[in-house]
Design a protein around this motif. Structure first.
Motif, mmCIF file in Angstrom:
data_model
loop_
_atom_site.group_PDB
_atom_site.id
_atom_site.type_symbol
_atom_site.label_atom_id
_atom_site.label_comp_id
_atom_site.label_asym_id
_atom_site.label_seq_id
_atom_site.Cartn_x
_atom_site.Cartn_y
_atom_site.Cartn_z
ATOM 1 N N THR A 3 -28.783 -18.060 9.403
ATOM 2 C CA THR A 3 -27.861 -17.490 8.414
ATOM 3 C C THR A 3 -26.489 -18.130 8.577
ATOM 4 O OG1 THR A 3 -29.024 -15.376 8.359
ATOM 5 C CG2 THR A 3 -26.732 -15.367 7.618
ATOM 6 N N LEU A 4 -25.834 -18.389 7.451
ATOM 7 C CA LEU A 4 -24.480 -18.937 7.474
ATOM 8 C C LEU A 4 -23.516 -17.905 8.042
ATOM 9 C CD1 LEU A 4 -24.366 -20.630 3.953
ATOM 10 C CD2 LEU A 4 -24.509 -21.795 6.142
ATOM 11 N N VAL A 5 -22.667 -18.336 8.961
ATOM 12 C CA VAL A 5 -21.749 -17.418 9.622
ATOM 13 C C VAL A 5 -20.658 -16.930 8.677
ATOM 14 C CG1 VAL A 5 -19.857 -17.346 11.310
ATOM 15 C CG2 VAL A 5 -22.110 -18.165 12.005
ATOM 16 N N ARG A 6 -20.097 -17.816 7.891
ATOM 17 C CA ARG A 6 -18.883 -17.459 7.147
ATOM 18 C C ARG A 6 -19.058 -16.269 6.208
ATOM 19 N NH1 ARG A 6 -14.623 -21.777 4.727
ATOM 20 N NH2 ARG A 6 -13.403 -20.406 3.411
ATOM 21 N N PRO A 7 -20.061 -16.274 5.296
ATOM 22 C CA PRO A 7 -20.204 -15.089 4.429
ATOM 23 C C PRO A 7 -20.565 -13.826 5.204
ATOM 24 C CG PRO A 7 -21.999 -16.660 4.079
ATOM 25 C CD PRO A 7 -20.992 -17.343 4.926
ATOM 26 N N ALA A 8 -21.379 -13.980 6.269
ATOM 27 C CA ALA A 8 -21.736 -12.809 7.080
ATOM 28 C C ALA A 8 -20.512 -12.264 7.815
ATOM 29 C CB ALA A 8 -22.838 -13.183 8.071
ATOM 30 N N LEU A 9 -19.692 -13.166 8.341
ATOM 31 C CA LEU A 9 -18.489 -12.751 9.050
ATOM 32 C C LEU A 9 -17.500 -12.090 8.101
ATOM 33 C CD1 LEU A 9 -16.830 -12.705 11.663
ATOM 34 C CD2 LEU A 9 -15.995 -15.002 11.084
ATOM 35 N N LYS A 10 -17.397 -12.622 6.899
ATOM 36 C CA LYS A 10 -16.468 -12.047 5.928
ATOM 37 C C LYS A 10 -16.856 -10.606 5.599
ATOM 38 C CE LYS A 10 -15.241 -14.696 2.538
ATOM 39 N NZ LYS A 10 -15.243 -15.422 1.242
ATOM 40 N N ALA A 11 -18.150 -10.368 5.360
ATOM 41 C CA ALA A 11 -18.613 -9.018 5.065
ATOM 42 C C ALA A 11 -18.404 -8.092 6.261
ATOM 43 C CB ALA A 11 -20.090 -9.054 4.669
ATOM 44 N N PHE A 12 -18.624 -8.614 7.468
ATOM 45 C CA PHE A 12 -18.469 -7.813 8.684
ATOM 46 C C PHE A 12 -17.017 -7.418 8.904
ATOM 47 C CE2 PHE A 12 -18.039 -7.662 13.409
ATOM 48 C CZ PHE A 12 -18.864 -6.564 13.636
ATOM 49 N N VAL A 13 -16.102 -8.369 8.729
ATOM 50 C CA VAL A 13 -14.674 -8.098 8.919
ATOM 51 C C VAL A 13 -14.173 -7.096 7.886
ATOM 52 C CG1 VAL A 13 -12.370 -9.136 8.757
ATOM 53 C CG2 VAL A 13 -14.168 -10.295 10.052
ATOM 54 N N LEU A 14 -14.614 -7.240 6.648
ATOM 55 C CA LEU A 14 -14.195 -6.296 5.609
ATOM 56 C C LEU A 14 -14.687 -4.890 5.941
ATOM 57 C CD1 LEU A 14 -12.786 -5.858 2.933
ATOM 58 C CD2 LEU A 14 -14.903 -6.491 1.762
ATOM 59 N N GLU A 15 -15.898 -4.789 6.462
ATOM 60 C CA GLU A 15 -16.437 -3.486 6.860
ATOM 61 C C GLU A 15 -15.611 -2.881 8.002
ATOM 62 O OE1 GLU A 15 -20.593 -1.641 8.740
ATOM 63 O OE2 GLU A 15 -20.526 -3.704 7.992
ATOM 64 N N ILE A 16 -15.206 -3.729 8.955
ATOM 65 C CA ILE A 16 -14.375 -3.249 10.071
ATOM 66 C C ILE A 16 -13.051 -2.695 9.553
ATOM 67 C CG2 ILE A 16 -13.048 -3.987 12.088
ATOM 68 C CD1 ILE A 16 -15.264 -6.026 12.648
ATOM 69 N N LEU A 17 -12.400 -3.451 8.671
ATOM 70 C CA LEU A 17 -11.097 -3.031 8.157
ATOM 71 C C LEU A 17 -11.213 -1.748 7.351
ATOM 72 C CD1 LEU A 17 -9.605 -6.495 7.112
ATOM 73 C CD2 LEU A 17 -9.101 -5.152 9.159
ATOM 74 N N ARG A 18 -12.337 -1.550 6.690
ATOM 75 C CA ARG A 18 -12.509 -0.338 5.892
ATOM 76 C C ARG A 18 -12.789 0.891 6.756
ATOM 77 N NH1 ARG A 18 -15.768 -3.128 0.839
ATOM 78 N NH2 ARG A 18 -13.900 -3.563 -0.401
ATOM 79 N N THR A 19 -13.112 0.686 8.019
ATOM 80 C CA THR A 19 -13.290 1.827 8.932
ATOM 81 C C THR A 19 -11.971 2.300 9.520
ATOM 82 O OG1 THR A 19 -13.654 0.426 10.887
ATOM 83 C CG2 THR A 19 -15.591 1.019 9.571
ATOM 84 N N GLY A 20 -10.888 1.570 9.243
ATOM 85 C CA GLY A 20 -9.572 1.993 9.718
ATOM 86 C C GLY A 20 -8.974 1.097 10.774
ATOM 87 N N LYS A 21 -9.792 0.225 11.391
ATOM 88 C CA LYS A 21 -9.233 -0.736 12.348
ATOM 89 C C LYS A 21 -8.440 -1.767 11.561
ATOM 90 C CE LYS A 21 -12.746 -0.345 15.977
ATOM 91 N NZ LYS A 21 -13.552 0.727 15.376
ATOM 92 N N SER A 22 -7.238 -2.079 12.031
ATOM 93 C CA SER A 22 -6.387 -2.960 11.244
ATOM 94 C C SER A 22 -5.784 -4.109 12.042
ATOM 95 C CB SER A 22 -5.257 -2.149 10.584
ATOM 96 O OG SER A 22 -4.474 -1.501 11.579
ATOM 97 N N ARG A 23 -5.629 -3.939 13.351
ATOM 98 C CA ARG A 23 -5.000 -4.988 14.147
ATOM 99 C C ARG A 23 -5.958 -6.151 14.335
ATOM 100 N NH1 ARG A 23 0.138 -4.798 14.105
ATOM 101 N NH2 ARG A 23 0.067 -6.221 15.882
ATOM 102 N N GLU A 24 -5.398 -7.356 14.329
ATOM 103 C CA GLU A 24 -6.227 -8.548 14.482
ATOM 104 C C GLU A 24 -7.001 -8.527 15.796
ATOM 105 O OE1 GLU A 24 -5.244 -13.127 15.308
ATOM 106 O OE2 GLU A 24 -4.515 -12.436 13.355
ATOM 107 N N GLU A 25 -6.357 -8.075 16.875
ATOM 108 C CA GLU A 25 -7.023 -8.047 18.181
ATOM 109 C C GLU A 25 -8.182 -7.056 18.188
ATOM 110 O OE1 GLU A 25 -6.793 -10.030 20.722
ATOM 111 O OE2 GLU A 25 -5.313 -11.182 19.603
ATOM 112 N N GLU A 26 -8.026 -5.912 17.504
ATOM 113 C CA GLU A 26 -9.129 -4.958 17.400
ATOM 114 C C GLU A 26 -10.308 -5.584 16.662
ATOM 115 O OE1 GLU A 26 -7.752 -0.463 16.893
ATOM 116 O OE2 GLU A 26 -6.863 -1.763 15.384
#
Length: 355
Positions: free
Chosen positions: A287-310
């Motif tokens: 699987t291509l990393v970039r689209p999977a990573l993009k979806a994963f990061v968006l999901e993280i941010l929508r859970t309330g985590k916002s700092r880059e280090e988190e």
């Protein structure tokens, strides 16, 4: 001052990535932004003389604030003009104009970075909006803009003829860190690279990895290893590479096993380089990393985590992204900002827009 008549001097769409201002936030006066002409072929790309611009940096005083359920609209005035700066609220709609110690209020000096867009009028879609406490920052911004106009903006954007021919003839991969290129564009880029390799007498293993990285971009987000192993273009290139490394002047007779081995090694380089990951060992699916990573990061941010280090810790804890470097996370965050999925609330802090 740029005018609509300058559309005839607009740079070719395939040369935009060569422009020094295209990927930066161009520091301008608001009057300059209001007078930018639109690129005749590419939406949301504007022209300052011959310079293509998407993102800008302005500084001015807040003279108006409008709030809706989804966004905050700041009117910013720098003395040359005023422009609406739209900042979307986070996913929970918790932010308001009057909330927090650092809330923006009328009369405050703000530094705004964002993407120029046009809805009912010319406006800036905010990536970051920072309150400036030091009054000296405003005249410093003026001097910087005047200096850039004299030393950079006044010089026309031109592409050397040798580069222009190559840029226009090839469909280059996107360098804006987005997935905006079409499947046809990616296939053309891969084919053009193979054609370039045909004229070279010396080839190395890194060339096969480079071609393979372009080839996987033409495939579905998840693909079987058999599509790589049976790709005619990659097998021919692998054969030529093995022949280039034959001893003396002898043309080495290359076996299918040798080609398979070299292709397998190059695929492994893509895995350890954070380009793809093995998603199903039983079916040999990648699987291509970039689209999977993009979806994963968006999901993280929508859970309330916002700092880059988190976010980075969450990425590193996921087995799929164990080879991903932090720079790729920043690339994905930039993608999400460009696509108006997230916005930069402050340095190193990101918020997701509502779904």
């Amino acid at each position: 001052m740029p005018t609509t008549a300058q559309a005839s001097t607009a740079p070719h769409p395939k040369t935009l990535g060569l422009a020094p201002l295209f990927f930066s936030h161009a520091q301008l006066f608001i009057a300059d932004i209001l007078n930018l002409s639109s690129h005749p072929d590419i939406p949301d790309v504007y022209l300052y003389d011959t310079h293509p611009i998407r993102k800008v940096n302005v500084m001015g005083v807040v003279t108006g604030i409008e709030e809706t359920s989804r966004c905050l609209r700041y009117i910013v005035d720098d003395g040359t003009g005023s422009v609406p700066c739209v900042k979307w609220k986070d996913a929970n709609h918790t932010q308001s104009a009057g909330a927090g110690r650092d809330a923006v209020k009328l009369g405050m000096l703000v530094n705004v970075r964002g993407r120029v867009t046009e809805w009912r009028e010319r406006e800036i879609m905010v990536n970051s909006l920072v309150i400036e406490r030091d009054p000296n920052r405003e005249p410093l911004h003026w001097l910087t803009v005047l200096d850039l106009k004299a030393t950079t903006y006044s010089k026309p954007f031109t592409v050397p003829s040798s580069l222009y021919a190559s840029a226009v003839s090839l469909s280059l991969p996107s360098t804006s860190h987005t997935d905006s290129t079409t499947a046809a564009d990616r296939k053309m880029t891969y084919a053009s690279l193979l054609e370039t390799f045909q004229s070279r007498t010396e080839l190395g293993h890194e060339d096969l990895a480079r071609a393979m990285e372009l080839y996987v971009q033409t495939l579905p987000a998840s693909f079987a290893y058999s599509l790589i192993r049976t790709c005619t273009g990659l097998r021919k290139l692998a054969t030529r590479i093995l022949q280039c490394h034959s001893p003396g002047e002898q043309i080495l007779i290359v076996s299918e096993t040798q080609v398979d081995t070299l292709i397998s090694r190059s695929l492994h380089k893509l895995v350890t380089g954070g380009v793809i990951y093995l998603s199903d060992p039983d079916l040999d699916l990648y699987t291509l990393v970039r689209p999977a990573l993009k979806a994963f990061v968006l999901e993280i941010l929508r859970t309330g985590k916002s700092r880059e280090e988190e976010t980075w810790r969450c990425v590193r804890d996921d087995e799929r992204f164990k080879h991903v470097k932090k720079e790729k996370l920043r690339t994905v965050l930039a993608d999400l900002v460009e696509e108006s999925e997230v916005w930069e609330a402050s340095r190193g802090e990101w918020k997701a827009f509502s779904e």
